[in-house]
Design a protein around this motif. Structure first.
Motif, mmCIF file in Angstrom:
data_model
loop_
_atom_site.group_PDB
_atom_site.id
_atom_site.type_symbol
_atom_site.label_atom_id
_atom_site.label_comp_id
_atom_site.label_asym_id
_atom_site.label_seq_id
_atom_site.Cartn_x
_atom_site.Cartn_y
_atom_site.Cartn_z
ATOM 1 N N PHE A 4 0.829 -1.203 0.000
ATOM 2 C CA PHE A 4 0.000 0.000 0.000
ATOM 3 C C PHE A 4 0.863 1.252 0.000
ATOM 4 O O PHE A 4 0.583 2.220 -0.721
ATOM 5 C CB PHE A 4 -0.940 -0.003 1.208
ATOM 6 C CG PHE A 4 -1.731 1.254 1.332
ATOM 7 C CD1 PHE A 4 -2.774 1.528 0.464
ATOM 8 C CD2 PHE A 4 -1.434 2.181 2.325
ATOM 9 C CE1 PHE A 4 -3.507 2.697 0.571
ATOM 10 C CE2 PHE A 4 -2.158 3.352 2.445
ATOM 11 C CZ PHE A 4 -3.200 3.606 1.566
ATOM 12 N N LEU A 5 1.926 1.262 0.801
ATOM 13 C CA LEU A 5 2.829 2.417 0.830
ATOM 14 C C LEU A 5 3.547 2.593 -0.501
ATOM 15 O O LEU A 5 3.773 3.721 -0.947
ATOM 16 C CB LEU A 5 3.834 2.275 1.971
ATOM 17 C CG LEU A 5 3.274 2.435 3.381
ATOM 18 C CD1 LEU A 5 4.375 2.197 4.411
ATOM 19 C CD2 LEU A 5 2.659 3.804 3.566
ATOM 20 N N ASP A 6 3.903 1.467 -1.130
ATOM 21 C CA ASP A 6 4.519 1.549 -2.457
ATOM 22 C C ASP A 6 3.551 2.159 -3.470
ATOM 23 O O ASP A 6 3.939 3.016 -4.263
ATOM 24 C CB ASP A 6 4.964 0.172 -2.928
ATOM 25 C CG ASP A 6 6.181 -0.343 -2.183
ATOM 26 O OD1 ASP A 6 6.897 0.487 -1.570
ATOM 27 O OD2 ASP A 6 6.416 -1.571 -2.222
ATOM 28 N N SER A 9 3.186 5.879 -2.766
ATOM 29 C CA SER A 9 4.374 6.609 -3.232
ATOM 30 C C SER A 9 4.361 6.772 -4.742
ATOM 31 O O SER A 9 4.608 7.863 -5.262
ATOM 32 C CB SER A 9 5.647 5.884 -2.801
ATOM 33 O OG SER A 9 5.807 5.931 -1.419
ATOM 34 N N ILE A 10 4.073 5.692 -5.443
ATOM 35 C CA ILE A 10 4.051 5.753 -6.905
ATOM 36 C C ILE A 10 2.982 6.714 -7.392
ATOM 37 O O ILE A 10 3.218 7.533 -8.295
ATOM 38 C CB ILE A 10 3.862 4.338 -7.493
ATOM 39 C CG1 ILE A 10 5.117 3.508 -7.254
ATOM 40 C CG2 ILE A 10 3.531 4.404 -8.973
ATOM 41 C CD1 ILE A 10 4.949 2.040 -7.575
ATOM 42 N N ALA A 11 1.794 6.649 -6.790
ATOM 43 C CA ALA A 11 0.699 7.528 -7.215
ATOM 44 C C ALA A 11 1.014 8.992 -6.933
ATOM 45 O O ALA A 11 0.779 9.866 -7.790
ATOM 46 C CB ALA A 11 -0.588 7.113 -6.515
ATOM 47 N N ALA A 12 1.556 9.291 -5.773
ATOM 48 C CA ALA A 12 1.855 10.680 -5.422
ATOM 49 C C ALA A 12 2.987 11.240 -6.285
ATOM 50 O O ALA A 12 2.905 12.377 -6.758
ATOM 51 C CB ALA A 12 2.211 10.789 -3.943
ATOM 52 N N ILE A 13 4.013 10.450 -6.516
ATOM 53 C CA ILE A 13 5.127 10.922 -7.347
ATOM 54 C C ILE A 13 4.681 11.084 -8.796
ATOM 55 O O ILE A 13 5.060 12.044 -9.469
ATOM 56 C CB ILE A 13 6.338 9.984 -7.206
ATOM 57 C CG1 ILE A 13 6.921 10.112 -5.793
ATOM 58 C CG2 ILE A 13 7.407 10.289 -8.248
ATOM 59 C CD1 ILE A 13 7.985 9.096 -5.460
ATOM 60 N N ALA A 14 3.847 10.176 -9.286
ATOM 61 C CA ALA A 14 3.326 10.307 -10.650
ATOM 62 C C ALA A 14 2.445 11.548 -10.777
ATOM 63 O O ALA A 14 2.525 12.283 -11.777
ATOM 64 C CB ALA A 14 2.550 9.057 -11.036
ATOM 65 N N ALA A 15 1.604 11.810 -9.776
ATOM 66 C CA ALA A 15 0.767 13.007 -9.811
ATOM 67 C C ALA A 15 1.624 14.270 -9.753
ATOM 68 O O ALA A 15 1.354 15.249 -10.461
ATOM 69 C CB ALA A 15 -0.229 12.984 -8.661
ATOM 70 N N GLY A 16 2.665 14.265 -8.923
ATOM 71 C CA GLY A 16 3.569 15.407 -8.859
ATOM 72 C C GLY A 16 4.277 15.654 -10.179
ATOM 73 O O GLY A 16 4.419 16.797 -10.615
ATOM 74 N N LEU A 53 5.194 14.163 -0.571
ATOM 75 C CA LEU A 53 4.247 13.224 0.032
ATOM 76 C C LEU A 53 4.562 11.789 -0.382
ATOM 77 O O LEU A 53 4.455 10.866 0.423
ATOM 78 C CB LEU A 53 2.819 13.588 -0.365
ATOM 79 C CG LEU A 53 1.723 12.707 0.196
ATOM 80 C CD1 LEU A 53 1.606 12.913 1.692
ATOM 81 C CD2 LEU A 53 0.416 13.002 -0.494
ATOM 82 N N GLY A 54 4.978 11.607 -1.622
ATOM 83 C CA GLY A 54 5.344 10.273 -2.079
ATOM 84 C C GLY A 54 6.671 9.783 -1.525
ATOM 85 O O GLY A 54 6.886 8.581 -1.396
ATOM 86 N N LEU A 55 7.560 10.694 -1.194
ATOM 87 C CA LEU A 55 8.865 10.301 -0.665
ATOM 88 C C LEU A 55 8.870 10.082 0.847
ATOM 89 O O LEU A 55 9.759 9.402 1.366
ATOM 90 C CB LEU A 55 9.913 11.355 -1.026
ATOM 91 C CG LEU A 55 10.298 11.447 -2.496
ATOM 92 C CD1 LEU A 55 11.268 12.598 -2.710
ATOM 93 C CD2 LEU A 55 10.877 10.148 -2.993
ATOM 94 N N ILE A 56 7.913 10.639 1.548
ATOM 95 C CA ILE A 56 7.884 10.498 3.010
ATOM 96 C C ILE A 56 7.812 9.042 3.454
ATOM 97 O O ILE A 56 8.548 8.638 4.357
ATOM 98 C CB ILE A 56 6.763 11.364 3.619
ATOM 99 C CG1 ILE A 56 7.185 12.827 3.580
ATOM 100 C CG2 ILE A 56 6.445 10.945 5.047
ATOM 101 C CD1 ILE A 56 6.135 13.791 4.053
ATOM 102 N N PRO A 57 6.968 8.188 2.856
ATOM 103 C CA PRO A 57 6.979 6.781 3.302
ATOM 104 C C PRO A 57 8.300 6.059 3.010
ATOM 105 O O PRO A 57 8.618 5.060 3.631
ATOM 106 C CB PRO A 57 5.844 6.132 2.512
ATOM 107 C CG PRO A 57 4.968 7.241 2.092
ATOM 108 C CD PRO A 57 5.852 8.430 1.941
ATOM 109 N N ARG A 58 9.074 6.554 2.088
ATOM 110 C CA ARG A 58 10.361 5.946 1.737
ATOM 111 C C ARG A 58 11.498 6.491 2.575
ATOM 112 O O ARG A 58 12.638 6.035 2.430
ATOM 113 C CB ARG A 58 10.696 6.201 0.258
ATOM 114 C CG ARG A 58 9.682 5.762 -0.728
ATOM 115 C CD ARG A 58 9.655 4.262 -0.860
ATOM 116 N NE ARG A 58 8.391 3.776 -0.350
ATOM 117 C CZ ARG A 58 8.220 2.634 0.301
ATOM 118 N NH1 ARG A 58 9.208 1.857 0.555
ATOM 119 N NH2 ARG A 58 7.033 2.277 0.709
#
Length: 95
Positions: A4-6, A9-16, A53-58
């Motif tokens: 779920f975190l992956d 992250s992918i969705a937030a980075i793609a949206a950014g 936001l996508g990088l915070i879980p990583r």
């Protein structure tokens, strides 16, 4: 939970990335400098926020996540200040 975190992250980075691309299109397509400035400041700040936001879980630790948020806040402040100065200079030059 990790999957779920992956996905988050992918969705937030793609949206950014999409918003950065939209800002670039706005820079190339809008007719005047104030419209271009508006497109860049609004869309790029949102794009950077989504990427953070996508990088915070990583992030390796809470301190690393906090550093990402602080960097984003500094970019927000500096982008707003710079846009204000450029916009004021453009308006004064038109009169």
């Amino acid at each position: 939970m990790i999957a779920f975190l992956d996905l988050l992250s992918i969705a937030a980075i793609a949206a950014g990335t999409f918003f950065f691309f939209a800002g670039t299109v706005g820079l190339l397509r809008f007719p005047d400098s104030l419209s271009r400035l508006h497109a860049l400041t609004k869309v790029d700040n949102l794009g950077l926020g989504l990427i953070v936001l996508g990088l915070i879980p990583r992030a390796e630790s809470a301190l690393s996540a906090l550093k990402l948020v602080v960097i984003w806040a500094l970019v927000l402040l500096s982008g707003a200040s710079t846009a204000q100065l450029i916009g004021r200079a453009l308006r004064r030059g038109r009169k």
